[in-house]
Structure formats: structure tokens, C-alpha cells
Motif scaffolding. Structure first.
Motif, PDB file in Angstrom:
ATOM      1  N   TYR A   1       0.815  -1.222   0.000  1.00  0.00           N
ATOM      2  CA  TYR A   1       0.000   0.000   0.000  1.00  0.00           C
ATOM      3  C   TYR A   1       0.852   1.277   0.000  1.00  0.00           C
ATOM      4  CZ  TYR A   1      -4.339  -2.579   0.354  1.00  0.00           C
ATOM      5  OH  TYR A   1      -5.403  -3.405   0.081  1.00  0.00           O
ATOM      6  N   GLY A   2       2.157   1.115  -0.202  1.00  0.00           N
ATOM      7  CA  GLY A   2       3.023   2.290  -0.300  1.00  0.00           C
ATOM      8  C   GLY A   2       2.641   3.178  -1.476  1.00  0.00           C
TER       9      GLY A   2
ATOM     10  N   PRO B   1      -0.354   3.313  -3.163  1.00  0.00           N
ATOM     11  CA  PRO B   1      -1.608   4.020  -2.869  1.00  0.00           C
ATOM     12  C   PRO B   1      -1.415   5.178  -1.895  1.00  0.00           C
ATOM     13  CG  PRO B   1      -1.989   1.658  -2.843  1.00  0.00           C
ATOM     14  CD  PRO B   1      -0.507   1.848  -3.046  1.00  0.00           C
ATOM     15  N   ALA B   2      -0.542   4.998  -0.912  1.00  0.00           N
ATOM     16  CA  ALA B   2      -0.322   6.077   0.056  1.00  0.00           C
ATOM     17  C   ALA B   2       0.274   7.308  -0.634  1.00  0.00           C
ATOM     18  CB  ALA B   2       0.592   5.604   1.185  1.00  0.00           C
TER      19      ALA B   2
ATOM     20  N   GLN C   1      -2.394   9.056  -2.465  1.00  0.00           N
ATOM     21  CA  GLN C   1      -3.225   9.834  -1.546  1.00  0.00           C
ATOM     22  C   GLN C   1      -2.537  11.166  -1.190  1.00  0.00           C
ATOM     23  OE1 GLN C   1      -4.022   8.133   2.315  1.00  0.00           O
ATOM     24  NE2 GLN C   1      -6.189   8.675   2.160  1.00  0.00           N
TER      25      GLN C   1
END
Lengths: 306, 180
Positions: free
Chosen positions: A211-212, A214-215, A218
Motif C-alpha cells: 500500500y506504499g 496508494p499512500a 493519496q
């Protein structure tokens, strides 16, 4: 070879007539249907990549910090080992630019700007972004985009033209120009989405929290779209929120088993934080405007420490 | 000078992920007791609810809502930063702010770098720098470097299949096909 010559002659004769460009398109399509356009071989890919990388580095130099460059390069190679092209001569570099962006060039070149790096919080985020760029290389997105263009479709036979011949040099130059142009124009949205999908998996394979990426998306979504440092990245990529939603849909369920893998914030902060400090220390020794900005910032920070 | 020392001290603190970063809900969303879709709902937040993000875990974020309730939301339902965050990406971009604090702002930086830069125009007019490409060859590379980098942080490689390649490609091109 012959086909290429004929097309070149036709093309030269046509001037810039739009109708003729259309027929070139059709011709390329027709050839493509009969026989897939020959893809550039590894040597040609490396040559084009090297030229494109040289142009990019002409626009933004490398950050002069061996530790930072070594860190990104080692991480990149660890990611490369998780891919289907582990034996490419991968090269990684941090660009000395406050622009927020990352780039790939054919043959294994991957770059990230200082501006993007300093917006990250941990190694899993960096891994996600590098892996996204590497996916462009793995899938030959830039080469395909160069070849898809009718004008540059003339270069389909680049690989078959003897190295050293005058045709080769001219074609390589054209491909390099087209490849560099892609940075300003961007790849297809589908290529970007594909690189996102592959990037999170490569990061997971390398042992990181997938999820790096996606972070980071964001973070980009939260960034001020009016900031000129983000202009090119926003222009050449689908909206971060859209990318985030597509990823989330695919990752829910499939990536959960890897979500607990390390993000390695400490190692990242040590290397990249040290660099940030050094940069500031260096610039602080210069003139007063910097100091003004500096005290302005520290004043703004006060409420956070209270 | 004191500011300077204060800053250095701050930098040495381990920067926890997102500690107390502001955000707001993009859509109406159920605050979950745990980071799972089927976890108990703590409360329902309307779109635009201001909140503080405590941390991220996978695709979920632990948050504190303005009414004091705490729980988990999908990261896709949160927009980081709010109108109150005048410092832009303050908490998130701490490193950026650290580095930038020594700079005179956007214009100063652009002027300092002269003709170089990564705008579309600057890319077009860039003069090739083949020596810089050669410099890349000197950076640590290869499998041995990579393996020691990984083992230094106890990273373990995993077998993971690529996600929905063909199917997703088909779906995407019908929805976002753009130039295809």
C-alpha cells in the motif's frame, strides 16, 4: 529494410498532407496486421533509453549525494530482482528538481525527483513508485508508444538496420526525440493503470507493504493542484484519486496478506531525512532570503510542537 | 539560531506515519471498529467530515472524528489535508518543508537553476547530458548489493501473481480508453 525505404520516400514526397498521414497510419496498421511490427531488440532498447536518459538528465541533473543515490539504487535493484527482467542493466537516479515526478526510460532507467522523494514517508512508498516506473520498462510502454505513432512507426525496423549505418543513427535519434517528447505528453492512461497494478505487486514481492504506492497517490491527491511543481505530473497522469480507487478495488482481498509487511520508515528517514537536513544546512549558509523563509517556516511549525 | 536547534531536534524524532494529520471524508462512510469491511460500525460520517488521521494500516486508516469517535476508514474514502491546513502538506511533507526551509520559495529555485528544469518546455529544450548517464553506472548495482540491502532490513521476497492483468486491461479500456 525495403519497406522502410519505400515508406520514407512516400513520406518525404507527401509533405505534411494530413490525408497522407492517415494513409501512413493505415499502412502501418495493415503491416501490423499481417506481421507484428518488429519490436526493437535489447540493444536498440538500450540505445534509445540511454539517449532519452541523457536528455532527461540534461533537463534536471542528478542530486549530488552519494548516500542518497546509493540507497535508491540498491532499493531499485532489489525490486528488479522480483521482476521478469532481472538481468536488464537497471539504473536508478534521484533528480535534483523540486518538481514532483518520476520517470522511466527504455532499457532500465528509472528516475525520481527530489521533490517527490521528500514528500514520502517510508521505504514502502519509495518502493511503490520505483516499481511503478519499472513496470513501464517491463512492459516497454515507451517503446510501444513511440512505435504506435505513425511518423515514428517508420522506425519499426530500427533493430534490423545495421548499427553504424547512417539510417540507424538518424532513426535512433528520432526515436530518442520521440521518447523524450513522451515525458511532456504522457503515456496512455491504460499504461499508467497497468504500471500501478504491477507496481504494487512488485513491492509486495520485495517484502514491502504494497500500500506504499496508494499512500503516495493519496499524498498527491492532497497536494495543491495549483503548485507548479506538480503541473507536469498531473498533466501526464490520470487523477490520483482515480488511480487510488482502481488499485483499491483490485487490492482488497488479494493484497491483504501482504499489508502487514514492513514500511521501513526508520531506514527511509535516516537516509532521506539526513539528505533533507544537509540540503537545508547547505542553503542556509547563503543569503538572507533563505533565512527569512526559514524563520517563517519554523514559526509556522511552532503550534505543532506545542 | 535557536530555531535551528529546535528544528534539528525535531528531525531526530522518529517521524511516525501521519501522526495527527488532518483529513476529511470524501464520501459518506462508516467508521469501523477495526480495519475490516465487516467490522462493527462505530458511527456513520457524512461526506466532508473533518478528522485526524492517526495511522495507516494496509488500505485502512485509523482516524479520530471531530465528535471524538475513533475507528477505521478505507483510505480511498479520505482526502488528506483540509482547509485548515494552510501549510499545505505540513505534516506529510515534513521532509519537504525541512529541505525547503532553506530556500527562498518557488521563484528563487527556478531562477537558481536557470534553463534547466522539468517543465514540458524545459524538457523539450534540454541539452543531452551523456556524462550524467555514465555517472549512474557508478552507483551500487547488481544482485549482491540488492540482497544485502534486503537482508539489512529483513525484507523477505514473496511469490505474488500480478493483479488481474488481462481482465483489468479490458475493463479499463472500455471505461477509460482514451487514446486507444
Amino acid at each position: 529494410m525495403k519497406r522502410w525505404m519505400i515508406m520514407l520516400v512516400l513520406f518525404a514526397a507527401s509533405g505534411s498532407s494530413q490525408a497522407f498521414e492517415l494513409s501512413i497510419n493505415k499502412l502501418v496498421d495493415a503491416i501490423g496486421k499481417v506481421k507484428d511490427l518488429k519490436t526493437v531488440d535489447d540493444k536498440g532498447e538500450a540505445e534509445i533509453g540511454q539517449g532519452v536518459a541523457a536528455n532527461l538528465l540534461g533537463a534536471a541533473p542528478l542530486v549530488q549525494d552519494d548516500k542518497l543515490q546509493a540507497y535508491v539504487s540498491r532499493l531499485g535493484w532489489w525490486l528488479a530482482m522480483q521482476t521478469e527482467r532481472p538481468d536488464l542493466p537497471w539504473r536508478f537516479g534521484v533528480l535534483d528538481s523540486e518538481n514532483v515526478n518520476a520517470f522511466a526510460a527504455p532499457g532500465g532507467y528509472v528516475f525520481i525527483t527530489k521533490g517527490l522523494l521528500l514528500r514520502m514517508r517510508n521505504e514502502a512508498e519509495l518502493a511503490g513508485v520505483l516499481a511503478h516506473e519499472m513496470a513501464h520498462v517491463l512492459q516497454r510502454h515507451h517503446l510501444n508508444a513511440i512505435q504506435k505513432n505513425a511518423r515514428t512507426g517508420l522506425m519499426a525496423d530500427l533493430a534490423s538496420i545495421a548499427v553504424g549505418s547512417s539510417e540507424h543513427a538518424a532513426l535512433a535519434e528520432k526515436a530518442i526525440g520521440a521518447g523524450t517528447e513522451l515525458y511532456a505528453r504522457g503515456l496512455d492512461k491504460d499504461d499508467e493503470f497497468e504500471a500501478d497494478r504491477m507496481g504494487v505487486v512488485i513491492a509486495a514481492r520485495a517484502g514491502y507493504d504494497p500500500y506504499g504506492l496508494p499512500a503516495v497517490l493519496q499524498t498527491l491527491e492532497a497536494a495543491n493542484a495549483q503548485d507548479s511543481h506538480l503541473a507536469l505530473m498531473f498533466k501526464t497522469h490520470p487523477a490520483p484519486q482515480k488511480r487510488l480507487e482502481l488499485l483499491d478495488g483490485l487490492m482488497t482481498g488479494t493484497m491483504d496478506p501482504y499489508a502487514g509487511q514492513p514500511i521501513l520508515a526508520d531506514r527511509f528517514m535516516k537516509v532521506v531525512g539526513d539528505y533533507a537536513k544537509k540540503w537545508r544546512a547547505g542553503t542556509l549558509t547563503t543569503k538572507s532570503p533563505q533565512l527569512r523563509a526559514f524563520s517563517y517556516w519554523s514559526a509556522g511549525l511552532k503550534p505543532r510542537c506545542a | 539560531m535557536k530555531h535551528h536547534l529546535l528544528l534539528l531536534g525535531l528531525l531526530l524524532l522518529p517521524m511516525s506515519v501521519l501522526a495527527g494529520d488532518p483529513g476529511q471524508t470524501l464520501i459518506a462512510a462508516d467508521l469501523k471498529q477495526e480495519p475490516f469491511a465487516d467490522a462493527k460500525t462505530v458511527s456513520s460520517l457524512p461526506a466532508g467530515s473533518v478528522l485526524d488521521v492517526v495511522k495507516r494500516q494496509g488500505g485502512w486508516m485509523q482516524v479520530k472524528a471531530a465528535d471524538g469517535s475513533e475507528g477505521w476508514l478505507k483510505m480511498t474514502s479520505i482526502k488528506l489535508g483540509t482547509g485548515t491546513a494552510a501549510k499545505g502538506e505540513s505534516g506529510l511533507g515534513s521532509l519537504l518543508n525541512v529541505a525547503r526551509s532553506g530556500r527562498s520559495g518557488n521563484t528563487g529555485v527556478t531562477v537558481a537553476t536557470g534553463v534547466r528544469g522539468l517543465s514540458a518546455e524545459e524538457l523539450k529544450n534540454a541539452k543531452p547530458a551523456p556524462d550524467a548517464v555514465k555517472k549512474l553506472d557508478g552507483f551500487p548495482s547488481g544482485k549482491r548489493e540488492a540482497e544485502s540491502f534486503a537482508s539489512g532490513a529483513k525484507l523477505q521476497s514473496q511469490k505474488v501473481e500480478y493483479l488481474g492483468m488481462s481482465q483489468a486491461a479490458t475493463n479499463n479500456s472500455s471505461t477509460f480508453g482514451g487514446g486507444r
